[in-house]
Design a protein around this motif. Structure first.
Motif, PDB file in Angstrom:
ATOM      1  N   ASP A  16     -17.478 -42.414 -26.651  1.00 54.63           N
ATOM      2  CA  ASP A  16     -16.697 -41.524 -26.166  1.00 54.63           C
ATOM      3  C   ASP A  16     -16.696 -41.538 -24.484  1.00 54.63           C
ATOM      4  O   ASP A  16     -15.571 -41.105 -23.838  1.00 54.63           O
ATOM      5  CB  ASP A  16     -17.069 -40.095 -26.730  1.00 54.63           C
ATOM      6  CG  ASP A  16     -16.641 -39.843 -28.076  1.00 54.63           C
ATOM      7  OD1 ASP A  16     -15.728 -40.566 -28.684  1.00 54.63           O
ATOM      8  OD2 ASP A  16     -17.136 -38.798 -28.850  1.00 54.63           O
ATOM      9  N   LYS A  17     -17.800 -41.640 -23.869  1.00 57.12           N
ATOM     10  CA  LYS A  17     -17.961 -41.629 -22.690  1.00 57.12           C
ATOM     11  C   LYS A  17     -17.077 -42.706 -22.030  1.00 57.12           C
ATOM     12  O   LYS A  17     -16.499 -42.427 -20.796  1.00 57.12           O
ATOM     13  CB  LYS A  17     -19.252 -41.854 -22.119  1.00 57.12           C
ATOM     14  CG  LYS A  17     -20.080 -40.565 -22.332  1.00 57.12           C
ATOM     15  CD  LYS A  17     -21.756 -40.601 -21.964  1.00 57.12           C
ATOM     16  CE  LYS A  17     -22.604 -39.493 -22.099  1.00 57.12           C
ATOM     17  NZ  LYS A  17     -23.789 -39.668 -21.644  1.00 57.12           N
ATOM     18  N   ALA A  18     -17.140 -43.933 -22.516  1.00 57.53           N
ATOM     19  CA  ALA A  18     -16.345 -44.890 -21.883  1.00 57.53           C
ATOM     20  C   ALA A  18     -14.944 -44.671 -22.029  1.00 57.53           C
ATOM     21  O   ALA A  18     -14.121 -45.114 -21.068  1.00 57.53           O
ATOM     22  CB  ALA A  18     -16.599 -46.386 -22.669  1.00 57.53           C
ATOM     23  N   VAL A  19     -14.662 -44.021 -23.195  1.00 57.34           N
ATOM     24  CA  VAL A  19     -13.004 -43.563 -23.279  1.00 57.34           C
ATOM     25  C   VAL A  19     -12.718 -42.454 -22.195  1.00 57.34           C
ATOM     26  O   VAL A  19     -11.697 -42.726 -21.369  1.00 57.34           O
ATOM     27  CB  VAL A  19     -12.737 -43.024 -24.642  1.00 57.34           C
ATOM     28  CG1 VAL A  19     -11.398 -42.086 -24.600  1.00 57.34           C
ATOM     29  CG2 VAL A  19     -12.819 -44.045 -25.673  1.00 57.34           C
ATOM     30  N   LEU A  23      -9.934 -43.340 -19.234  1.00 57.87           N
ATOM     31  CA  LEU A  23      -8.527 -42.506 -19.166  1.00 57.87           C
ATOM     32  C   LEU A  23      -8.654 -41.833 -17.579  1.00 57.87           C
ATOM     33  O   LEU A  23      -7.520 -41.656 -16.995  1.00 57.87           O
ATOM     34  CB  LEU A  23      -8.785 -41.333 -20.172  1.00 57.87           C
ATOM     35  CG  LEU A  23      -8.344 -41.772 -21.649  1.00 57.87           C
ATOM     36  CD1 LEU A  23      -8.887 -40.438 -22.644  1.00 57.87           C
ATOM     37  CD2 LEU A  23      -6.855 -42.188 -21.680  1.00 57.87           C
ATOM     38  N   ASN A  24      -9.767 -41.543 -17.239  1.00 56.16           N
ATOM     39  CA  ASN A  24      -9.940 -40.847 -15.705  1.00 56.16           C
ATOM     40  C   ASN A  24      -9.337 -41.945 -14.685  1.00 56.16           C
ATOM     41  O   ASN A  24      -8.705 -41.749 -13.952  1.00 56.16           O
ATOM     42  CB  ASN A  24     -11.111 -40.357 -15.503  1.00 56.16           C
ATOM     43  CG  ASN A  24     -11.567 -38.970 -16.180  1.00 56.16           C
ATOM     44  OD1 ASN A  24     -10.759 -38.262 -16.576  1.00 56.16           O
ATOM     45  ND2 ASN A  24     -12.909 -38.856 -16.464  1.00 56.16           N
ATOM     46  N   ALA A  31      -2.525 -46.237 -13.850  1.00 57.38           N
ATOM     47  CA  ALA A  31      -2.497 -47.676 -14.509  1.00 57.38           C
ATOM     48  C   ALA A  31      -2.266 -47.497 -15.917  1.00 57.38           C
ATOM     49  O   ALA A  31      -2.465 -46.357 -16.497  1.00 57.38           O
ATOM     50  CB  ALA A  31      -4.065 -48.371 -14.321  1.00 57.38           C
ATOM     51  N   SER A  32      -1.810 -48.483 -16.644  1.00 56.45           N
ATOM     52  CA  SER A  32      -1.620 -48.645 -17.852  1.00 56.45           C
ATOM     53  C   SER A  32      -3.228 -48.934 -18.520  1.00 56.45           C
ATOM     54  O   SER A  32      -3.916 -49.527 -17.688  1.00 56.45           O
ATOM     55  CB  SER A  32      -0.584 -49.531 -18.535  1.00 56.45           C
ATOM     56  OG  SER A  32      -1.040 -50.725 -18.165  1.00 56.45           O
ATOM     57  N   SER A  75      -3.312 -37.174 -22.369  1.00 54.72           N
ATOM     58  CA  SER A  75      -3.643 -37.311 -20.643  1.00 54.72           C
ATOM     59  C   SER A  75      -2.436 -37.619 -20.071  1.00 54.72           C
ATOM     60  O   SER A  75      -2.652 -37.901 -18.783  1.00 54.72           O
ATOM     61  CB  SER A  75      -4.915 -38.172 -20.490  1.00 54.72           C
ATOM     62  OG  SER A  75      -5.760 -37.636 -21.221  1.00 54.72           O
ATOM     63  N   GLY A  76      -1.362 -38.186 -20.696  1.00 56.21           N
ATOM     64  CA  GLY A  76      -0.009 -38.971 -19.712  1.00 56.21           C
ATOM     65  C   GLY A  76      -0.599 -40.143 -19.415  1.00 56.21           C
ATOM     66  O   GLY A  76       0.304 -40.572 -18.486  1.00 56.21           O
ATOM     67  N   VAL A  77      -1.304 -40.875 -19.979  1.00 54.46           N
ATOM     68  CA  VAL A  77      -1.649 -42.030 -19.527  1.00 54.46           C
ATOM     69  C   VAL A  77      -0.885 -43.283 -20.434  1.00 54.46           C
ATOM     70  O   VAL A  77      -1.027 -43.093 -21.806  1.00 54.46           O
ATOM     71  CB  VAL A  77      -3.184 -42.522 -19.607  1.00 54.46           C
ATOM     72  CG1 VAL A  77      -3.404 -43.887 -19.345  1.00 54.46           C
ATOM     73  CG2 VAL A  77      -3.874 -41.796 -18.743  1.00 54.46           C
TER      74      VAL A  77
END
Length: 142
Positions: A16-19, A23-24, A31-32, A75-77
């Motif tokens: 979860d922390k890596a996700v 995302l951030n 970036a995609s 998040s709009g990513v």
């Protein structure tokens, strides 16, 4: 600075922390995000029943990338998801190379002492062999 970020995931809660970091980072650099889950072909000896197990593992991997895809959409990513079979560190590095990835974001599992030296993790192998920067995110030891 970054246009394409790769997040390998196994779908565990410890990622979860890596996700969140991926995302951030993707949001900050517009970036995609490429989300990859690898069905580890090295964990089951080949036999008649192994394909059934691999199919089940592939379903779990698909669910893992789908969860990250949903979070990225919220998040709009921009996100691309992929599930592949093979040796995890090799698949991750090949994917990064073929998709012109600028950065890989991966979790660690907080090994200490002798375990750290005896057990080569997928993350450690990717860090050692990657030609692009790898952001490692320390996970909880639980």
């Amino acid at each position: 600075m970054y246009e394409r970020i790769l997040l390998p995931t196994d779908g565990s809660v410890s990622t979860d922390k890596a996700v969140e970091q991926a995302l951030n980072l993707a949001d900050a650099y517009d970036a995609s995000l490429h989300v990859l889950s690898v069905v580890d072909r090295t964990i089951v000896p080949p036999d008649v029943r192994s394909d059934i197990l691999y199919d089940e593992l592939e379903d779990e991997c698909a669910a893992a990338v789908s969860d990250v895809e949903a979070a990225a959409n919220e998040s709009g990513v921009d996100v691309e998801t992929t599930v592949l079979r093979g040796t995890p560190h090799r698949v991750i590095l090949d994917y990064a190379d073929k998709n012109d990835i600028d950065c890989i974001v991966m979790g660690t599992h907080g090994r200490r002492g002798l375990d750290r030296y005896l057990l080569g993790s997928v993350t450690e192998k990717v860090v050692r062999l990657s030609e692009v920067p790898v952001l490692t995110v320390r996970m909880n030891e639980e």
